[in-house]
Design a protein around this motif. Sequence first.
Motif, PDB file in Angstrom:
ATOM      1  N   ILE A 109       0.915   4.338  -4.041  1.00 58.33           N
ATOM      2  CA  ILE A 109       1.304   3.283  -4.981  1.00 58.33           C
ATOM      3  C   ILE A 109       0.518   2.003  -4.708  1.00 58.33           C
ATOM      4  O   ILE A 109       0.040   1.337  -5.634  1.00 58.33           O
ATOM      5  CB  ILE A 109       2.817   3.024  -4.892  1.00 58.33           C
ATOM      6  CG1 ILE A 109       3.594   4.239  -5.429  1.00 58.33           C
ATOM      7  CG2 ILE A 109       3.196   1.767  -5.664  1.00 58.33           C
ATOM      8  CD1 ILE A 109       5.099   4.127  -5.272  1.00 58.33           C
ATOM      9  N   VAL A 110       0.364   1.662  -3.427  1.00 54.43           N
ATOM     10  CA  VAL A 110      -0.388   0.452  -3.078  1.00 54.43           C
ATOM     11  C   VAL A 110      -1.827   0.547  -3.556  1.00 54.43           C
ATOM     12  O   VAL A 110      -2.378  -0.394  -4.153  1.00 54.43           O
ATOM     13  CB  VAL A 110      -0.334   0.213  -1.557  1.00 54.43           C
ATOM     14  CG1 VAL A 110      -1.282  -0.913  -1.156  1.00 54.43           C
ATOM     15  CG2 VAL A 110       1.083  -0.122  -1.117  1.00 54.43           C
ATOM     16  N   LEU A 111      -2.474   1.692  -3.320  1.00 49.40           N
ATOM     17  CA  LEU A 111      -3.864   1.858  -3.734  1.00 49.40           C
ATOM     18  C   LEU A 111      -4.015   1.840  -5.249  1.00 49.40           C
ATOM     19  O   LEU A 111      -4.985   1.292  -5.781  1.00 49.40           O
ATOM     20  CB  LEU A 111      -4.422   3.167  -3.163  1.00 49.40           C
ATOM     21  CG  LEU A 111      -4.633   3.191  -1.649  1.00 49.40           C
ATOM     22  CD1 LEU A 111      -5.011   4.581  -1.173  1.00 49.40           C
ATOM     23  CD2 LEU A 111      -5.722   2.186  -1.253  1.00 49.40           C
ATOM     24  N   ILE A 112      -3.062   2.430  -5.952  1.00 51.12           N
ATOM     25  CA  ILE A 112      -3.118   2.434  -7.416  1.00 51.12           C
ATOM     26  C   ILE A 112      -2.957   1.019  -7.959  1.00 51.12           C
ATOM     27  O   ILE A 112      -3.668   0.603  -8.886  1.00 51.12           O
ATOM     28  CB  ILE A 112      -2.046   3.369  -7.993  1.00 51.12           C
ATOM     29  CG1 ILE A 112      -2.389   4.834  -7.676  1.00 51.12           C
ATOM     30  CG2 ILE A 112      -1.921   3.181  -9.503  1.00 51.12           C
ATOM     31  CD1 ILE A 112      -1.315   5.820  -8.079  1.00 51.12           C
ATOM     32  N   ILE A 113      -2.036   0.246  -7.375  1.00 51.65           N
ATOM     33  CA  ILE A 113      -1.837  -1.131  -7.819  1.00 51.65           C
ATOM     34  C   ILE A 113      -3.096  -1.957  -7.577  1.00 51.65           C
ATOM     35  O   ILE A 113      -3.525  -2.747  -8.439  1.00 51.65           O
ATOM     36  CB  ILE A 113      -0.633  -1.754  -7.098  1.00 51.65           C
ATOM     37  CG1 ILE A 113       0.669  -1.075  -7.550  1.00 51.65           C
ATOM     38  CG2 ILE A 113      -0.558  -3.255  -7.368  1.00 51.65           C
ATOM     39  CD1 ILE A 113       1.889  -1.543  -6.795  1.00 51.65           C
TER      40      ILE A 113
END
Length: 226
Positions: free
Chosen positions: A137-141
């Motif tokens: 999720i962090v990388l996608i954001i």
Amino acid sequence: MNETMNFNDILTNDFVNNFMFGNLSIIDILLGLLTAFIVGGFIYFVYKNTYKGVLYSSSFNATLLVMTMITCLVIMTISTNVVLSLGMVGALSIVRFRTAIKDPLDIVFMFWAIAAGISSGAGLYFLTFIGAVVIGIVLIIISRKKHVDTMYLLVIHYTEEAADDVKKELHKLNHTLKSKIMRKNVIEQTSEVRLKIDNTAFMTRLNEIEGVRDVSLVQYNGDYAL
């Protein structure tokens, strides 16, 4: 009478008998490898959909999936044999990887794959899945965050007669001179410019200047070496 136990006593007594060899059931092995495969596939998906570099490498992405499973297998192997684990630490310490990493973010994915393999090989399946979801999720954001400006390399070939007009037009841009090569009457100038997306009308103006032979614009991520 108090007796002291040194390191040699530990290796020659119950420690060796109890922890020298361990056993892994077929279910533990399959669960570990399956967890590593699922999380490795998730890493594959995140890397493919968040990659922002110039040239996407499918082989590197596939390596992340396989690396997760191999790391899991290594952890399961050394967890069953203390002596083997010590020997493997020494063996792996002499391994040197010479492949150049072009994008610093690729290192993040490599460590993610290794960490997921370690946790799944150690039987921490819940930690592996939760960690994968949070990191993904962090990388996608981060990848979805839109930047106001994009960096490009602007390459112009022009004659000396057009130098002043080209200079005036470039002063209107946020640019930094990277290189300038003169070949008799032809000048090749490379500049780093920051532009908003699709804001390339200046290329038409440059190309219309008398003496400008061609204008090229290439997206640049900071890894280009002149």
